[in-house]
Design a protein around this motif. Structure first.
Motif, PDB file in Angstrom:
ATOM      1  N   PHE A 198       0.820  -1.205   0.000  1.00 40.40           N
ATOM      2  CA  PHE A 198       0.000   0.000   0.000  1.00 40.40           C
ATOM      3  C   PHE A 198       0.859   1.262   0.000  1.00 40.40           C
ATOM      4  CE2 PHE A 198      -3.342  -2.904   0.693  1.00 40.40           C
ATOM      5  CZ  PHE A 198      -4.540  -2.248   0.467  1.00 40.40           C
ATOM      6  N   ILE A 222       1.893   1.691  -3.598  1.00 40.11           N
ATOM      7  CA  ILE A 222       0.777   2.117  -4.450  1.00 40.11           C
ATOM      8  C   ILE A 222       0.707   3.640  -4.498  1.00 40.11           C
ATOM      9  CG2 ILE A 222      -1.753   2.257  -4.543  1.00 40.11           C
ATOM     10  CD1 ILE A 222      -1.823  -0.678  -3.697  1.00 40.11           C
ATOM     11  N   GLY A 223       0.823   4.271  -3.326  1.00 41.62           N
ATOM     12  CA  GLY A 223       0.815   5.730  -3.293  1.00 41.62           C
ATOM     13  C   GLY A 223       2.017   6.340  -3.985  1.00 41.62           C
ATOM     14  N   TRP A 231       2.067   8.351  -7.774  1.00 45.97           N
ATOM     15  CA  TRP A 231       2.568   9.713  -7.955  1.00 45.97           C
ATOM     16  C   TRP A 231       3.709   9.752  -8.969  1.00 45.97           C
ATOM     17  CZ3 TRP A 231       1.550  14.532  -7.881  1.00 45.97           C
ATOM     18  CH2 TRP A 231       2.573  15.490  -7.842  1.00 45.97           C
ATOM     19  N   ILE A 279       3.062  10.784   0.124  1.00 46.83           N
ATOM     20  CA  ILE A 279       1.753  10.233  -0.257  1.00 46.83           C
ATOM     21  C   ILE A 279       1.682   8.757   0.102  1.00 46.83           C
ATOM     22  CG2 ILE A 279       0.241   9.707  -2.218  1.00 46.83           C
ATOM     23  CD1 ILE A 279       1.364  12.257  -3.565  1.00 46.83           C
ATOM     24  N   GLY A 280       2.792   8.030  -0.148  1.00 47.47           N
ATOM     25  CA  GLY A 280       2.828   6.614   0.174  1.00 47.47           C
ATOM     26  C   GLY A 280       2.627   6.339   1.654  1.00 47.47           C
ATOM     27  N   TRP A 313       0.666   7.937   3.661  1.00 45.68           N
ATOM     28  CA  TRP A 313      -0.755   8.036   3.990  1.00 45.68           C
ATOM     29  C   TRP A 313      -1.589   6.942   3.342  1.00 45.68           C
ATOM     30  CZ3 TRP A 313      -1.425  10.538   8.146  1.00 45.68           C
ATOM     31  CH2 TRP A 313      -0.563  11.593   8.478  1.00 45.68           C
ATOM     32  N   THR A 314      -1.152   6.422   2.176  1.00 48.51           N
ATOM     33  CA  THR A 314      -1.854   5.257   1.633  1.00 48.51           C
ATOM     34  C   THR A 314      -1.540   4.000   2.445  1.00 48.51           C
ATOM     35  OG1 THR A 314      -0.062   4.869   0.032  1.00 48.51           O
ATOM     36  CG2 THR A 314      -1.953   6.171  -0.714  1.00 48.51           C
TER      37      THR A 314
END
Length: 262
Positions: free
Chosen positions: A202, A205-206, A210, A240-241, A243-244
């Motif tokens: 996950f 994925i973030g 991006w 970002i990763g 927070w994902t």
């Protein structure tokens, strides 16, 4: 534990305000209070009031006639402690048996809020992802590994970055679980895989989402990897990763698939 030192340092590369806050608030051992060093001794030698009238805190005479009183007092204290914990087979208000009661995450972590527990959990895979991306990006760039037609570095970066990130992430998780359990070997490797595989997925994925967005949508494949702008974009992707990776870490910790780490 020692492994958290590099974890905090690596995560500070992209998550520095949150990493600093987490470290200052929950990453350092608490300062010993005044007189705390004497408490273990007092705990092993509880005060007694003997028949001879000795003061509380003085050693009692184990060879005299107070042995029965001391033993009954010790038995009574043990019974009180067992009563507080609950008898085996009884259920408390949370539905747990008294003898096998397992506190929730906040209780196991000494009252640490769930947000901090999850942040530290994500930082383990975050450290692996950062190191994996640094090694993988430079390896792909140095070998000019192109995939697709026309050849693109991005697709090779996804494969190589993930492989290195997964390897580093499992190493960080292994050396987090091993000190807590006191065990080493294949069994702990399997536990590390269960704890960190979804978390790493996950996180990436973030990050990978991006990477595709800025390479294809913003810079139209023109941004070179060996530039400051590229690595600034990578820092945003790692943020970002993080927070994902939060929701899956919340689920893993809540269901005790992943143990809260120090």
């Amino acid at each position: 534990m020692f492994i958290m030192i590099p974890v905090y340092i690596v995560n500070a590369l992209y998550l520095w305000p949150i990493t600093l806050w987490t470290y200052l608030m929950y990453g350092r051992p608490p300062k010993p209070k005044e007189g705390e060093s004497a408490r273990p001794q007092r705990a092993h030698h509880p005060p007694h009031a003997g028949a001879g009238g000795e003061e509380a805190g003085e050693p009692h005479n184990t060879t005299g006639g107070d042995t029965g009183r001391d033993e009954s007092s010790s038995t009574l204290n043990t019974s009180d402690a067992n009563a507080e914990r609950g008898k085996p087979g009884e259920e408390d208000k949370h539905g747990h048996g008294g003898g096998d009661h397992m506190p929730d995450s906040s209780a196991r972590e000494g009252g640490r809020p769930m947000f901090a527990t999850i942040t530290i959990g994500v930082c383990h895979c975050g450290a692996g992802c950062v190191l994996g991306d640094i090694v993988g990006e430079w390896l792909v760039c140095g070998t000019n590994a192109l995939i697709g037609s026309p050849g693109r570095l991005l697709w090779a970066e996804f494969l190589v970055d993930f492989a290195f990130a997964f390897a580093f992430g499992i190493i960080f998780q292994y050396f987090s679980i091993a000190p807590m359990t006191g065990k080493h070997g294949p069994q702990i490797i399997v536990r590390a895989l269960k704890a960190d595989a979804l978390s790493l997925l996950f996180f990436e994925i973030g990050l990978f989402g991006w990477m595709a967005a800025f390479q294809v949508g913003i810079f139209d494949w023109r941004l070179e990897m060996n530039t400051v702008t590229y690595w600034w974009m990578m820092q945003l992707g790692m943020f970002i990763g993080h927070w994902t990776g939060v929701p899956i870490n919340w689920w893993l910790i809540k269901n005790r698939i992943k143990e809260p780490c120090a």
